[in-house]
Design an enzyme around this catalytic site. Sequence first.
Site, PDB file in Angstrom:
ATOM      1  N   SER A 179      -8.351   6.121  -2.568  1.00 53.47           N
ATOM      2  CA  SER A 179      -7.912   7.228  -1.713  1.00 53.47           C
ATOM      3  C   SER A 179      -8.143   8.527  -2.478  1.00 53.47           C
ATOM      4  O   SER A 179      -8.363   8.510  -3.697  1.00 53.47           O
ATOM      5  CB  SER A 179      -6.418   7.107  -1.373  1.00 53.47           C
ATOM      6  OG  SER A 179      -5.625   7.473  -2.488  1.00 53.47           O
ATOM      7  N   HIS A 182      -5.643   8.543  -5.254  1.00 53.29           N
ATOM      8  CA  HIS A 182      -6.010   7.721  -6.413  1.00 53.29           C
ATOM      9  C   HIS A 182      -7.160   8.366  -7.191  1.00 53.29           C
ATOM     10  O   HIS A 182      -7.197   8.314  -8.417  1.00 53.29           O
ATOM     11  CB  HIS A 182      -6.392   6.302  -5.955  1.00 53.29           C
ATOM     12  CG  HIS A 182      -5.242   5.488  -5.443  1.00 53.29           C
ATOM     13  ND1 HIS A 182      -5.030   5.277  -4.102  1.00 53.29           N
ATOM     14  CD2 HIS A 182      -4.218   4.865  -6.081  1.00 53.29           C
ATOM     15  CE1 HIS A 182      -3.933   4.530  -3.945  1.00 53.29           C
ATOM     16  NE2 HIS A 182      -3.428   4.273  -5.124  1.00 53.29           N
TER      17      HIS A 182
END
Lengths: 422, 422
Positions: A179, A182
């Site tokens: 994501s 992340h």
Amino acid sequence: MKIFVLGGDGYCGWATALYLSARGHRVAIADNFARRQWDCELGVQALTPIRTIPERLRTWSDLTGQTIQFLAGDICDYEFVSSAIQTVEPDAVVHFAEQRSAPYSMIDRNHAVFTQVNNVTGTLNLLFALREYRPDCHLVKLGTMGEYGTPNIDIEEGYITIQHNGRKDVLPFPKQPGSFYHLSKVHDSHNIMFACKIWGLRATDLNQGVVYGTITDEVAKDEALLNRFDYDEVFGTVLNRFCVQAAVGHPLTVYGKGGQTRGYLDIRDTVRCIELACLNAPRMGECRVFNQFTEQFTVLELAHLVQTAAAKMNLQVEIDHLPDPRVEAEEHYYNARHSKLTELGLKPHLLSESLLDSLLNIAIRYKDRVDRSLFMPKVNWRNARNARGAKTMSMGGDSFAGGFEDTVVSGKGNGRPAGHGD
Amino acid sequence: MKIFVLGGDGYCGWATALYLSARGHRVAIADNFARRQWDCELGVQALTPIRTIPERLRTWSDLTGQTIQFLAGDICDYEFVSSAIQTVEPDAVVHFAEQRSAPYSMIDRNHAVFTQVNNVTGTLNLLFALREYRPDCHLVKLGTMGEYGTPNIDIEEGYITIQHNGRKDVLPFPKQPGSFYHLSKVHDSHNIMFACKIWGLRATDLNQGVVYGTITDEVAKDEALLNRFDYDEVFGTVLNRFCVQAAVGHPLTVYGKGGQTRGYLDIRDTVRCIELACLNAPRMGECRVFNQFTEQFTVLELAHLVQTAAAKMNLQVEIDHLPDPRVEAEEHYYNARHSKLTELGLKPHLLSESLLDSLLNIAIRYKDRVDRSLFMPKVNWRNARNARGAKTMSMGGDSFAGGFEDTVVSGKGNGRPAGHGD
């Protein structure tokens, strides 16, 4: 030792600050209340009623005689973070002060850019402040196991020895984050590694798994010290969310097949891991990586554990398999090493029935505060824009039936969602 | 095909735009003139006198009958980049629009944060604009060989097969970038890989080596088309800088032992590589990486080549070994694969004496424009703040003896150097 907890008003940060204080460390907190603001933006509140910072700190001081210093400010403001480092003079800085939700970062462009700019700028500012004003200080940075993704090989702790064409080197473990959030942590990790190399700073990058639980010994001392317990689809971690769903008789929301395997840990281990990292500083110039989790589960395994524990409390709960809103493998190999913190003395609290009972009981205790409209995933990784935040409140029915429109999807320039300040 | 060159007023971007136009492609350029502004900030000008964009484009149109569309704006402004993508409707977007100097990013915190926020935000905005308005468009992104650092194993093109504990996977090649600028490109690479995965975009990440030369067939057509030729310590690439130093009789400034090995290429190969990437698009969802360079040299080898070529033109030039202002290995293993562009048809212009003669002759032609105070490195990787920019002009003696103070080291908030806009 003197420990400075950035983001100390948040879920892990608050529990950590109290634990460290209880263990005799001198603790200071910095926070800009961004986490509370995101609740407002999303029309969400934690399951547990959380008090203001002055109430929290006063209660702690009254109960223990320990004072926790508090500095209000944003580490994206260099004047704030550099003066804070000079004021606190910490031996270790524990850096939780980031936007930490994957779905939040995937709402739209604005939230993606905000997450990366916020997290990268804050960490860069902190690195420069340490270099300029406190070069011996140990940076303890919260990363995430999600930086690694789900490779088809064993995951090591930060570095891997690679043999290639007859030669060999120890290199950073390749990252495949899932994501924009992340990704921001991967960017941080590279920046921190570089700062240690060029300036001789020392850091521990803690790649933490998914945290569950909310009660620690310290938090349990008084209602006013209660930690936040998030159950919504944006900030709620999966096991906490399942327990709240079970408590109110809502089906457990498993994304896809539920074969997604991740590392998990009890929040009581989070706080102990932080202390272990602080007490065992790396040498100057070293950027050390620990994988901070205690057990691996698939999402479906967790759902079954909650279902079973709930049944013993006469709560019948179903498991729903929803289309996965994330782009991720729903079944995959996963085996991540996590021995370094154990070697330093961590005694894990493994996930047990009694912990699940405790979580279910908290959920039941506060079930009048549960907004069931917050369970279902509304942020789809495949979309460039998701109608999340205040805009969706008017559709929820049972909360905030106001006429908010477009308060999230707006703004230009550096991409911060409106109202997050600069 | 229709090709949109972001950063088309810069060194590589301008040469690329003309080359693609000459090859019959329909070309549009976007630029915010940041590169010209950084010259002002640093008190620098290119060796070669470069014209305004309207003059450049008018000359090109007069000479060739080809029109290059121009859009003025900053890709960090999503309104600009998203409307530009809708206006141009490109088949391929070539993304040069980043801050591309390692020393610039290492001046101080302000420049480090600016470089990362600028580059990451611009690329994220572009990815979202493609996802929303042009999902089939091929993103051709300029990365750098500096993303890899200098590992003790052979460098592959973007991905490496790793065998580990009896299992195997193909993973992103581990990155060890050597400046906050190089780190920004690593951040971009991870973001691009993710966008291809979740949205099915397609991209080619060109990890380019150090570019030298300035004359391409197109640029040579008219003085008004001349490309910029940087020789200063901040934006000047090493071989170009050595040739200017030789032309004015200044010792060649080798950092440390000079054993630093890197990949290099002629700017005539840069433009061809870009076209080859555009003509051979990856499949949807693929994030392809090419290493874009043609030869490896140590810095000292380049210095000796320039010294020899200069001697044949009766220019006696010495080689100075300065303390290395960077934190890098001064001698190391280096072997990087670079076969994918050759397989697509690249016929390299290898570094030859005649090219060095040509570079030296350009340097001699414009030697009255050379400011010798710009040769010596003033940005030291080990410092958190370096007195670079306008502040140092008053110390140079032979240029800009004004009283500028502190125009660079200022600002707060999102970390952009003053005057870079938002």
